[in-house]
Motif scaffolding. Structure first.
Motif, mmCIF file in Angstrom:
data_model
loop_
_atom_site.group_PDB
_atom_site.id
_atom_site.type_symbol
_atom_site.label_atom_id
_atom_site.label_comp_id
_atom_site.label_asym_id
_atom_site.label_seq_id
_atom_site.Cartn_x
_atom_site.Cartn_y
_atom_site.Cartn_z
ATOM 1 N N ASP A 136 0.863 -1.077 -0.212
ATOM 2 C CA ASP A 136 0.184 0.007 -0.122
ATOM 3 C C ASP A 136 0.952 1.139 0.033
ATOM 4 O OD1 ASP A 136 -1.851 2.148 0.279
ATOM 5 O OD2 ASP A 136 -2.799 1.134 2.023
ATOM 6 N N LEU A 137 1.182 1.952 -0.925
ATOM 7 C CA LEU A 137 2.031 3.126 -1.381
ATOM 8 C C LEU A 137 1.582 4.392 -0.617
ATOM 9 C CD1 LEU A 137 3.153 2.822 -5.107
ATOM 10 C CD2 LEU A 137 4.079 1.733 -3.004
ATOM 11 N N ALA A 138 0.121 4.507 -0.192
ATOM 12 C CA ALA A 138 -0.525 5.538 0.634
ATOM 13 C C ALA A 138 -0.078 5.471 1.996
ATOM 14 C CB ALA A 138 -1.965 5.509 0.291
ATOM 15 N N ASP A 139 0.298 4.280 2.402
ATOM 16 C CA ASP A 139 0.605 3.766 3.849
ATOM 17 C C ASP A 139 1.887 3.343 4.113
ATOM 18 O OD1 ASP A 139 0.282 3.731 6.650
ATOM 19 O OD2 ASP A 139 -1.190 1.797 6.475
ATOM 20 N N SER A 140 2.817 4.267 3.905
ATOM 21 C CA SER A 140 4.292 3.847 3.781
ATOM 22 C C SER A 140 4.887 2.444 3.324
ATOM 23 C CB SER A 140 4.756 3.616 5.377
ATOM 24 O OG SER A 140 4.433 4.693 6.002
ATOM 25 N N ALA A 141 4.045 1.897 2.142
ATOM 26 C CA ALA A 141 4.233 0.859 1.269
ATOM 27 C C ALA A 141 4.221 -0.578 2.248
ATOM 28 C CB ALA A 141 5.494 1.016 0.540
ATOM 29 N N LYS A 142 3.308 -0.455 3.201
ATOM 30 C CA LYS A 142 3.145 -1.856 4.130
ATOM 31 C C LYS A 142 2.455 -2.868 3.306
ATOM 32 C CE LYS A 142 2.256 1.010 8.451
ATOM 33 N NZ LYS A 142 1.461 1.331 9.425
ATOM 34 N N PRO A 165 7.974 -3.823 4.385
ATOM 35 C CA PRO A 165 7.509 -2.522 3.598
ATOM 36 C C PRO A 165 8.656 -2.312 2.668
ATOM 37 C CG PRO A 165 6.681 -2.018 5.640
ATOM 38 C CD PRO A 165 7.442 -3.038 5.929
ATOM 39 N N LEU A 166 8.003 -1.624 1.492
ATOM 40 C CA LEU A 166 9.207 -1.043 0.437
ATOM 41 C C LEU A 166 9.807 -0.241 1.262
ATOM 42 C CD1 LEU A 166 7.402 -1.084 -2.692
ATOM 43 C CD2 LEU A 166 8.671 -2.647 -2.204
ATOM 44 N N PRO A 167 11.247 0.118 1.310
ATOM 45 C CA PRO A 167 11.832 1.148 1.769
ATOM 46 C C PRO A 167 11.404 2.299 0.918
ATOM 47 C CG PRO A 167 13.592 -0.693 1.535
ATOM 48 C CD PRO A 167 12.219 -0.956 0.589
ATOM 49 N N GLN A 168 11.287 3.640 1.719
ATOM 50 C CA GLN A 168 10.794 4.821 1.347
ATOM 51 C C GLN A 168 12.017 5.683 1.144
ATOM 52 O OE1 GLN A 168 7.875 6.758 3.303
ATOM 53 N NE2 GLN A 168 7.625 8.389 1.932
ATOM 54 N N LEU A 169 12.189 6.430 0.052
ATOM 55 C CA LEU A 169 13.134 7.384 -0.180
ATOM 56 C C LEU A 169 12.574 8.845 0.222
ATOM 57 C CD1 LEU A 169 16.190 7.785 -1.263
ATOM 58 C CD2 LEU A 169 15.072 8.479 -3.440
ATOM 59 N N PRO A 170 13.263 9.697 1.146
ATOM 60 C CA PRO A 170 12.712 11.034 1.584
ATOM 61 C C PRO A 170 12.963 11.838 0.489
ATOM 62 C CG PRO A 170 14.623 10.559 2.980
ATOM 63 C CD PRO A 170 14.502 8.983 1.972
ATOM 64 N N LEU A 171 11.852 12.624 -0.021
ATOM 65 C CA LEU A 171 11.984 13.672 -1.090
ATOM 66 C C LEU A 171 12.204 14.942 -0.579
ATOM 67 C CD1 LEU A 171 9.698 12.041 -3.761
ATOM 68 C CD2 LEU A 171 12.133 12.049 -3.648
ATOM 69 N N ALA A 172 12.695 15.761 -1.572
ATOM 70 C CA ALA A 172 12.593 17.466 -1.362
ATOM 71 C C ALA A 172 12.880 18.136 -2.819
ATOM 72 C CB ALA A 172 13.766 18.052 -0.277
ATOM 73 N N LEU A 173 12.921 19.364 -2.569
ATOM 74 C CA LEU A 173 13.098 19.986 -3.762
ATOM 75 C C LEU A 173 14.253 21.032 -3.868
ATOM 76 C CD1 LEU A 173 9.375 21.530 -4.485
ATOM 77 C CD2 LEU A 173 10.557 19.557 -5.617
#
Length: 358
Positions: free
Chosen positions: A304-310, A319-327
């Motif tokens: 579930d990509l909306a919930d931290s890829a659980k 879960p899939l590891p999440q990459l923190p994004l910025a601009l």
């Protein structure tokens, strides 16, 4: 008493151990080897055999040197149009095994005791007397081999066998580079732009539509150094892609359930996750926009990509590891840091990275 007479008596005594059930059918008389009657020939044979074992040791040293000296990269070394590394490794390892084999055969043919024996057939279970005799024969064989009284041959043989045993350990190095901490790190670094896979173009949040999924890679995979050469190429490029591949999805910000400490990991509803399934490492990208679920095509693990890829279904364990994004200053998506979790399959015991980043 001559040497021939002594050897004949020893031979007769050894033959008399077994009671012959039938008369001799007329076998030719036993012929003694030169090493049985000439001490000089015996010592010469011993030195020849030891020389073969020493040659085997030198071949193993050559194997180890060849392994590290010859290049097997894209511009690999060649000899006569053949890969120098493969040729050298084959010749040195083959030479070592051949020398050991020839040495042991020569040892048996020239130096071990030479006399005829008769072994009679017996029932499935041998008698206790026969079993005791087998043990005695084994001990006698060890004595006949002369391994206890020929330390030169014994030690060189052990040395050759010991060094040959190193060759499979060296060959294991071809399974890949030593992992070190590479399982915990990818090409992503702080400030690294997210690029569209294959195209290598940077991404702005406005370039993506709600419900869309984009395959991405670190921008460094498409960059060059000061000499105009790619930062990654060949095997290094494939390894970097296998660890750095990501998927980006854009959804309504209100649909996102932020994980603990991840409130600032998204930009305008854009989230970024590792593309590598945490089950056995298959690439995932089958996205269902209404549920925000992404499916791995190999074994149907669903995240579930909306919930931290659980994990919501299937064999994946985390879960899939999440990459923190910025601009960045130009409005392009960049990584705040590397993944804080190791990407890939879950058959290593690990959680998040240590706080010191090691």
């Amino acid at each position: 008493m001559s040497d021939d007479t002594t050897l004949e008596k020893r031979h007769d005594a050894a033959s008399a151990v077994v009671e012959e059930p039938i008369a001799n059918p007329g076998l030719p008389a036993h012929v003694y080897r030169p090493t049985d009657i000439d001490p000089a020939a015996e010592k010469r044979a011993e030195r020849q055999i030891a020389g073969l074992f020493v040659f085997a040791m030198l071949c193993v040293v050559g194997f180890a040197v060849s392994y590290f000296v010859f290049d097997i990269a894209d511009n690999h070394d060649t000899v006569g149009g053949l890969g120098a590394s493969t040729l050298a490794l084959g010749l040195t390892l083959g030479g070592a095994l051949l020398a050991i084999g020839i040495g042991m055969i020569q040892w048996a043919r020239k130096l071990m005791n030479d006399h005829e024996i008769v072994e009679m057939r017996h029932p499935g279970r041998s008698s206790d007397e026969d079993r005791e005799k087998v043990v005695a024969d084994v001990l006698q064989g060890a004595e006949d081999s002369g391994i206890a009284r020929r330390p030169l041959i014994r030690n060189t043989l052990l040395g050759a066998l010991g060094l040959v045993g190193i060759t499979p350990v060296l060959a294991l190095r071809d399974l890949g580079p030593l992992p070190g901490d590479s399982l915990y790190h990818t090409p992503w670094t702080e400030g690294m732009r997210v690029a569209v896979d294959v195209l290598g173009t940077p991404i702005r949040p406005a370039d993506m539509e709600i419900g869309s999924l984009v395959n991405g890679q670190p921008m460094s995979l498409y960059e060059e150094n000061e000499e105009g050469e790619p930062l990654y190429e060949g095997v290094d490029l494939q390894v970097a892609k296998s660890k750095g591949s990501v998927i980006l999805v854009k959804m309504e910000p209100g649909d996102i359930i932020h994980g603990k400490g991840r409130d600032n990991w998204t930009v305008d509803g854009v989230l970024c996750y590792s593309k590598i399934c945490t089950h056995v490492g298959c690439p995932i990208s089958l996205y269902e926009r209404t549920t925000h679920h992404v499916l791995c095509p190999c074994h149907q693990s669903t995240f579930d990509l909306a919930d931290s890829a659980k994990v919501v279904f299937g064999p994946a364990a985390r879960p899939l590891p999440q990459l923190p994004l910025a601009l960045d200053d130009e409005g392009y998506l960049i990584a705040q840091s590397d993944f804080i979790e190791a990407v890939g399959p879950s058959f290593w015991e690990r959680d998040t990275l240590p706080e010191d980043g090691s």
